[in-house]
Structures are given as C-alpha cells and as structure tokens.
Design a protein around this motif. Structure first.
Motif, PDB file in Angstrom:
ATOM      1  N   GLN A  33      -5.535  -1.177   5.890  1.00  0.00           N
ATOM      2  CA  GLN A  33      -4.387  -1.422   5.027  1.00  0.00           C
ATOM      3  C   GLN A  33      -3.659  -0.118   4.754  1.00  0.00           C
ATOM      4  N   PHE A  35      -1.076   1.511   1.823  1.00  0.00           N
ATOM      5  CA  PHE A  35      -0.636   1.350   0.441  1.00  0.00           C
ATOM      6  C   PHE A  35       0.359   2.451   0.091  1.00  0.00           C
ATOM      7  N   GLN A  37       1.363   4.403  -3.403  1.00  0.00           N
ATOM      8  CA  GLN A  37       1.040   4.580  -4.818  1.00  0.00           C
ATOM      9  C   GLN A  37       2.281   5.082  -5.544  1.00  0.00           C
ATOM     10  N   TRP A  40       3.429   5.576 -11.363  1.00  0.00           N
ATOM     11  CA  TRP A  40       2.591   5.069 -12.438  1.00  0.00           C
ATOM     12  C   TRP A  40       1.157   4.819 -11.965  1.00  0.00           C
ATOM     13  N   GLY A  41       0.899   5.108 -10.708  1.00  0.00           N
ATOM     14  CA  GLY A  41      -0.451   4.987 -10.190  1.00  0.00           C
ATOM     15  C   GLY A  41      -0.764   3.663  -9.518  1.00  0.00           C
ATOM     16  N   GLN A  42       0.133   2.715  -9.622  1.00  0.00           N
ATOM     17  CA  GLN A  42      -0.149   1.407  -9.047  1.00  0.00           C
ATOM     18  C   GLN A  42      -0.138   1.456  -7.532  1.00  0.00           C
ATOM     19  N   LEU A  43      -1.096   0.796  -6.918  1.00  0.00           N
ATOM     20  CA  LEU A  43      -1.175   0.707  -5.463  1.00  0.00           C
ATOM     21  C   LEU A  43      -0.446  -0.541  -4.989  1.00  0.00           C
ATOM     22  N   ASN A  45       0.633  -2.899  -1.941  1.00  0.00           N
ATOM     23  CA  ASN A  45       0.259  -3.249  -0.565  1.00  0.00           C
ATOM     24  C   ASN A  45       1.486  -3.186   0.351  1.00  0.00           C
ATOM     25  N   VAL A  84       2.753   8.664  -2.852  1.00  0.00           N
ATOM     26  CA  VAL A  84       1.614   8.923  -1.968  1.00  0.00           C
ATOM     27  C   VAL A  84       1.323   7.667  -1.159  1.00  0.00           C
ATOM     28  N   PHE A  86      -1.342   5.812   1.272  1.00  0.00           N
ATOM     29  CA  PHE A  86      -2.756   5.791   1.631  1.00  0.00           C
ATOM     30  C   PHE A  86      -3.019   4.815   2.764  1.00  0.00           C
TER      31      PHE A  86
ATOM     32  N   PHE B  88      -8.748   7.970 -12.964  1.00  0.00           N
ATOM     33  CA  PHE B  88      -7.980   6.733 -12.925  1.00  0.00           C
ATOM     34  C   PHE B  88      -8.859   5.677 -12.279  1.00  0.00           C
ATOM     35  N   GLN B 103      -3.620  -2.657 -12.092  1.00  0.00           N
ATOM     36  CA  GLN B 103      -2.735  -1.553 -12.445  1.00  0.00           C
ATOM     37  C   GLN B 103      -3.482  -0.313 -12.917  1.00  0.00           C
ATOM     38  N   ARG B 106      -6.263   4.704 -17.062  1.00  0.00           N
ATOM     39  CA  ARG B 106      -6.350   6.164 -16.997  1.00  0.00           C
ATOM     40  C   ARG B 106      -7.243   6.638 -18.146  1.00  0.00           C
TER      41      ARG B 106
END
Lengths: 110, 110
Positions: A33, A35, A37, A40-43, A45, A84, A86, B88, B103, B106
């Motif tokens: 997969q 991703f 990011q 706000w850190g949410q991954l 898809n 970012v 991944f 996180f 989500q 943190r």
C-alpha cells in the motif's frame, strides 16, 4: 522480517512538476500500500497495489512484484500534495501487519 | 462505512502514570486490528495485532500491553508510562485486502 526502503528521503519541487517515488522490498509480499500522511498525521490510503498498475487522477502506481519494487508517480504537483508518502508491505499469511518504509518527505513550493 | 474511532486525539501524561487508549471500529465483523506507533515524525512501528477476541500478538517487547475485549474494540495500555512512550499512536483495521487507519492519538509523556 521484510525490509522496506524508500527513496528519495526528501524531495523539493515546484508546483506543476512531476515526481517518482520508489519503494524496494526484500521479500515476496501479498499486500503493498501507498499512503499520504497529511500535516495532522492522518494516513490517507492512496493505493492498494500488490502487483500491476493503477491510476487515480494525477497519481498512479506500479508494482513489479517479481523485481520487488513499486513506484508512485505524481504528475502536475500541487501544494496540497506536500507531506510524507509511505510505502508499506505485508508478507506471510496476511494478518501479521504492515511493515513501513521510512517515507519520502515531499515539499511542493508555489 | 468502515469507520475507525480513536480517542483521545491528544494526551499529556506524567511519567509513571497509567495509560489507556481505545480504538473501536464500525461496519465490519471480525476484523484484524493493529496498534502502531510513530516516533520522531517518520516511520511506523507495529506494536500489537489481533485476529480475534482475546487474541493478541506482540511485535516488540516494551512497556505497553494490548487487549481485545470485544470484536470491534482494541485497547492499548500501560501501567507506568516512560518518557520513551511518547509518540503518535495509530489503530488500524484490515479485512481481506487493504488496511485503514484511525486518526491517531498524540501522546506526550512529561
């Protein structure tokens, strides 16, 4: 366990440019997969692509399972593409969880 | 929909205090559930995974534990937090194909 290497680690581009992100993995996989990011850190898809090629708008991905690599293409980059990216893979029986690469930090400048 | 709920979104805890992070999923039965941790803004590390109620596999020996008291509930706990537990924390679910992430929480240990 499976090793995942992503390149480049960092990439700075101007808006409108195209980019190619690479993911190499050390063993056969049954899940791969990509991703994104967000800040706000949410991954998010992007693609589930253990083999073959897929496209979604300006993004496309190709996995060559026999050669153990995957590529993510971003065309006509926009500032909202920054973040970012991944690559993550899973081998074995499919329940063991994803192994992540260290990511590519993409910055799109206006 | 197959939603993943994680709470809280942010948490500041003193060293030595206990921890309980909860993850619940909707819209799917008997999912594989995972806890990941991301430190220093890069790379996700698999901590625990569960293929069913009461079934927990640990990937990394550490100060944390996990439990799955219900089919759609996955809990990450610690009896005494360490500074190194900061990070996180992301919960994920997986069916037959791709994994999806919540989500995240943190956690800062002070």
């Amino acid at each position: 366990g499976i090793q995942v290497e992503q390149s480049p680690p960092d990439l700075i581009l101007q808006e409108g440019a195209n980019s190619t992100l690479r993911c190499n993995f050390s063993d056969s996989v049954n899940n791969l997969q990509w991703f994104h990011q967000n800040p706000w850190g949410q991954l998010i898809n992007l693609f589930y692509i253990p083999s073959g090629t897929k496209q979604n708008g300006r993004l496309s991905a190709t996995t060559v399972a026999t050669e153990r690599y995957s590529l993510l293409y971003i065309s006509s980059s926009q500032t909202t593409d920054s973040g970012v990216y991944f690559c993550a893979v899973e081998g074995g029986g499919g329940a063991d969880g994803l192994t992540f690469g260290k990511g590519t930090h993409l910055i799109i400048q206006p | 929909s197959q939603t993943i709920h994680q709470w809280p979104a942010t948490l500041v805890q003193p060293v030595g205090s206990p921890l309980s992070l909860e993850c619940t999923v909707e819209g799917t039965s008997n999912p594989n559930l995972y806890w990941y941790r991301q430190a220093a803004g890069r790379g996700l590390q698999l901590l625990f995974y569960s293929v069913g109620i009461g079934q927990i596999s640990s990937e990394v020996p550490q100060n944390l534990s996990a439990s799955r008291p219900q089919d759609r509930q996955f809990i990450l706990s610690s009896k005494k937090l360490l500074l190194s537990d900061s990070g996180f924390y992301l919960c994920a679910r997986k069916g037959n194909t791709e994994a999806f992430f919540g989500q995240g929480t943190r956690l800062t240990v002070v």
